[in-house]
Enzyme design. Structure first.
Site, PDB file in Angstrom:
ATOM      1  CE1 TYR A   1       5.555 -14.572   2.488  1.00 28.98           C
ATOM      2  CE2 TYR A   1       6.298 -16.726   3.250  1.00 28.98           C
ATOM      3  CZ  TYR A   1       5.725 -15.505   3.507  1.00 28.98           C
ATOM      4  OH  TYR A   1       5.335 -15.187   4.773  1.00 28.98           O
ATOM      5  CG  LEU A   2      12.607 -15.237  -2.917  1.00 32.65           C
ATOM      6  CD1 LEU A   2      13.736 -14.368  -3.489  1.00 32.65           C
ATOM      7  CD2 LEU A   2      12.274 -16.357  -3.882  1.00 32.65           C
ATOM      8  CG  HIS A   3      12.337 -20.940   1.268  1.00 32.60           C
ATOM      9  ND1 HIS A   3      13.234 -21.770   0.655  1.00 32.60           N
ATOM     10  CD2 HIS A   3      11.126 -21.222   0.706  1.00 32.60           C
ATOM     11  CE1 HIS A   3      12.623 -22.546  -0.211  1.00 32.60           C
ATOM     12  NE2 HIS A   3      11.324 -22.230  -0.211  1.00 32.60           N
TER      13      HIS A   3
ATOM     14  CG  HIS B   1      13.376 -19.618  -3.247  1.00 28.59           C
ATOM     15  ND1 HIS B   1      12.531 -19.589  -2.162  1.00 28.59           N
ATOM     16  CD2 HIS B   1      12.647 -20.129  -4.271  1.00 28.59           C
ATOM     17  CE1 HIS B   1      11.340 -20.041  -2.525  1.00 28.59           C
ATOM     18  NE2 HIS B   1      11.377 -20.380  -3.788  1.00 28.59           N
TER      19      HIS B   1
ATOM     20  CD  GLN C   1       9.874 -26.523 -11.454  1.00 24.64           C
ATOM     21  OE1 GLN C   1       8.707 -26.164 -11.484  1.00 24.64           O
ATOM     22  NE2 GLN C   1      10.756 -25.963 -10.660  1.00 24.64           N
TER      23      GLN C   1
ATOM     24  CE  LYS D   1      15.503 -23.605   5.570  1.00 23.58           C
ATOM     25  NZ  LYS D   1      15.140 -22.635   6.590  1.00 23.58           N
TER      26      LYS D   1
ATOM     27  CB  SER E   1       6.718 -20.520  -0.661  1.00 24.21           C
ATOM     28  OG  SER E   1       7.952 -20.297  -1.305  1.00 24.21           O
TER      29      SER E   1
HETATM   30  P1  AMP Z   1       9.271 -21.970  -6.275  1.00 26.01           P
HETATM   31  O1  AMP Z   1       9.388 -20.553  -5.852  1.00 26.01           O
HETATM   32  O2  AMP Z   1       8.652 -22.858  -5.254  1.00 26.01           O
HETATM   33  O3  AMP Z   1       8.676 -22.118  -7.664  1.00 26.01           O
HETATM   34  O4  AMP Z   1      10.760 -22.514  -6.400  1.00 26.01           O
HETATM   35  C1  AMP Z   1      11.707 -21.865  -7.202  1.00 26.01           C
HETATM   36  C2  AMP Z   1      12.944 -22.715  -7.301  1.00 26.01           C
HETATM   37  O5  AMP Z   1      13.484 -22.913  -5.987  1.00 26.01           O
HETATM   38  C3  AMP Z   1      12.678 -24.114  -7.869  1.00 26.01           C
HETATM   39  O6  AMP Z   1      13.743 -24.476  -8.738  1.00 26.01           O
HETATM   40  C4  AMP Z   1      12.636 -24.969  -6.636  1.00 26.01           C
HETATM   41  O7  AMP Z   1      12.981 -26.312  -6.876  1.00 26.01           O
HETATM   42  C5  AMP Z   1      13.675 -24.293  -5.762  1.00 26.01           C
HETATM   43  N1  AMP Z   1      13.455 -24.647  -4.350  1.00 26.01           N
HETATM   44  C6  AMP Z   1      12.321 -24.474  -3.623  1.00 26.01           C
HETATM   45  N2  AMP Z   1      12.468 -24.975  -2.371  1.00 26.01           N
HETATM   46  C7  AMP Z   1      13.711 -25.490  -2.316  1.00 26.01           C
HETATM   47  C8  AMP Z   1      14.467 -26.167  -1.307  1.00 26.01           C
HETATM   48  N3  AMP Z   1      13.956 -26.421  -0.098  1.00 26.01           N
HETATM   49  N4  AMP Z   1      15.731 -26.561  -1.597  1.00 26.01           N
HETATM   50  C9  AMP Z   1      16.263 -26.322  -2.828  1.00 26.01           C
HETATM   51  N5  AMP Z   1      15.611 -25.684  -3.820  1.00 26.01           N
HETATM   52  C10 AMP Z   1      14.358 -25.280  -3.573  1.00 26.01           C
END
Ligand code: AMP
Length: 283
Positions: A33-35, A38, A154, A185, A187
Site C-alpha cells: 500500500y505504497l505511498h 516508501h 525499527q 505519511k 498506509s
Molecule cells: P511499512 O510498509 O509501513 O512496513 O514501511 C516500509 C518502510 O517504509 C519502513 O522502513 C518505513 O519506515 C518506511 N516508511 C513508511 N512511511 C514512511 C514515511 N512517511 N517516510 C519515510 N519512510 C516511511
C-alpha cells in the site's frame, strides 16, 4: 519492465543473474500500500544501486492479537505501478506460506532496544520484524537496505541486529515524508475518517513544537514530555500510548537531551494507532 515474483526461488534466480553481471543490489522491505514515504526509499535505492528489489509482504508474525493484520490495506497493482515509475526492478510478493513453511520454528529476537516505545505496547512486534527482515536479507542478499526514520525504533533495531549478527548489508535510514499539512505519511492513515484525519494533525503539531523547544535550548526530558503531552491532550479524539525521550542508538530512556536523541510518540486517533518522531543531535 518491472517483474513481480512470488517465490524465494525466483528472487534468488534474478539476483544471481544480476550478480553474474557484476551489478549492485539495493533492497526496500515494505508491507505494501505504497505511498511517497516508501517511494523515497525506493528512489534512494535506485540512485545508489544498479538494481532495486522491493518486497511487499504483510508479515503476520509482527502483528499481535487484536491488531490490524486482516484489515491492513493491500493493492499490489497500484504498488507495482509506483515501483515501476520509481525505477525498481523486482517486486517480491510472497504468500505467508512461502515465508513460513510448515514446521517453521526459528526466530530472531532482541533483548535490548525493544523494551521501550512500541516494544511496550506491542510485545511480540520486533521479534516478528527481526525474523522477517533477517529472512528477507538472506533471500535477497542486498548490498544496501533502506528503512524510514518514520519507524525510528525499527531502524535502530535493524542496525543493531545487522551489527550483532554480522549480516553483510549496509542499513541506510531515510527521512520522514509528510503530507503537506504535516501528518507523517502512513498506509494506516487510510483508516481515518475525515474528522479523525483532522484530529491526527495533533501528532505532527506536537512533534514540530517539541523540536522547536529543543532547538531553543530545552534539555530536560520530563519538561519536554509534559509540554508535548499537553499539546496532544488538547485534541479530544487523541489517546496517548506514549511520549518518550530515548537515546537513538540504545533506545534507553534518558533524563537529559544530549547526543543523538529520539523523541517519539504513539497516539490513538479513534481506533487507529499512529506514530511520529524527531531525532536531534545535541552536542
Ligand atoms: P511499512 O510498509 O509501513 O512496513 O514501511 C516500509 C518502510 O517504509 C519502513 O522502513 C518505513 O519506515 C518506511 N516508511 C513508511 N512511511 C514512511 C514515511 N512517511 N517516510 C519515510 N519512510 C516511511
Amino acid at each position: 519492465m518491472i517483474k513481480v515474483v512470488h517465490t524465494i526461488k525466483e528472487v534468488r534466480q534474478e539476483v544471481e543473474n544480476w550478480r553474474k553481471e557484476g551489478k549492485s543490489v539495493g533492497f526496500v522491505p515494505t508491507m505494501g500500500y505504497l505511498h511517497e514515504g516508501h517511494q523515497s526509499l525506493i528512489a534512494n535505492s535506485v540512485k545508489d544501486n544498479d538494481k532495486t528489489v522491493v518486497s511487499v509482504f504483510v508479515n503476520p508474525m509482527q502483528f499481535g492479537v487484536g491488531e490490524d493484520l486482516e484489515s491492513y490495506p493491500r493493492d499490489l497493482e497500484k504498488d507495482t505501478k509506483l515501483c515501476e515509475e520509481t525505477g525498481a526492478d523486482l517486486i517480491f510478493n510472497p504468500e505467508p506460506e512461502e515465508m513460513y513453511a510448515k514446521g517453521f520454528c526459528s526466530f530472531v529476537d532482541m533483548n535490548g532496544l525493544t523494551k521501550e516505545l512500541c516494544g511496550k505496547s506491542r510485545p511480540i512486534h520486533f521479534r516478528g520484524v527481526c525474523t522477517v527482515v533477517s529472512k528477507l536479507f538472506n533471500i535477497v542478499r542486498p548490498d544496501k537496505a533502506y528503512f524510514g526514520q518514520k519507524d525510528a525504533q525499527q531502524l535502530a533495531v535493524i542496525k543493531r541486529m545487522v551489527a550483532d549478527l554480522n549480516i553483510a548489508v549496509e542499513v541506510i535510514g531515510c527521512p520522514i515524508i509528510r503530507e503537506e499539512d504535516g501528518l507523517a505519511k502512513s498506509s494506516r492513515n487510510t483508516y481515518l475518517s475525515a474528522e479523525e484525519r483532522k484530529a491526527a494533525l495533533i501528532l505532527s503539531k506536537s512533534i514540530f513544537a517539541g523540536k522547536k523547544m529543543v532547538e531553543e535550548g530545552m534539555r530536560d526530558s520530563k519538561e519536554l514530555i509534559k509540554a508535548m503531552t499537553d499539546i496532544i491532550n488538547t485534541e479530544k479524539l487523541a489517546k496517548i500510548d506514549y511520549v518518550d525521550v530515548v537515546d537513538f542508538e540504545t533506545i534507553e530512556k534518558c533524563d537529559k537531551i544530549q547526543g543523538e536523541t529520539l523523541v517519539a510518540i504513539a497516539v490513538y486517533i479513534g481506533k487507529t494507532r499512529l506514530i511520529d518522531n524527531f531525532i536531534v543531535d545535541v552536542k
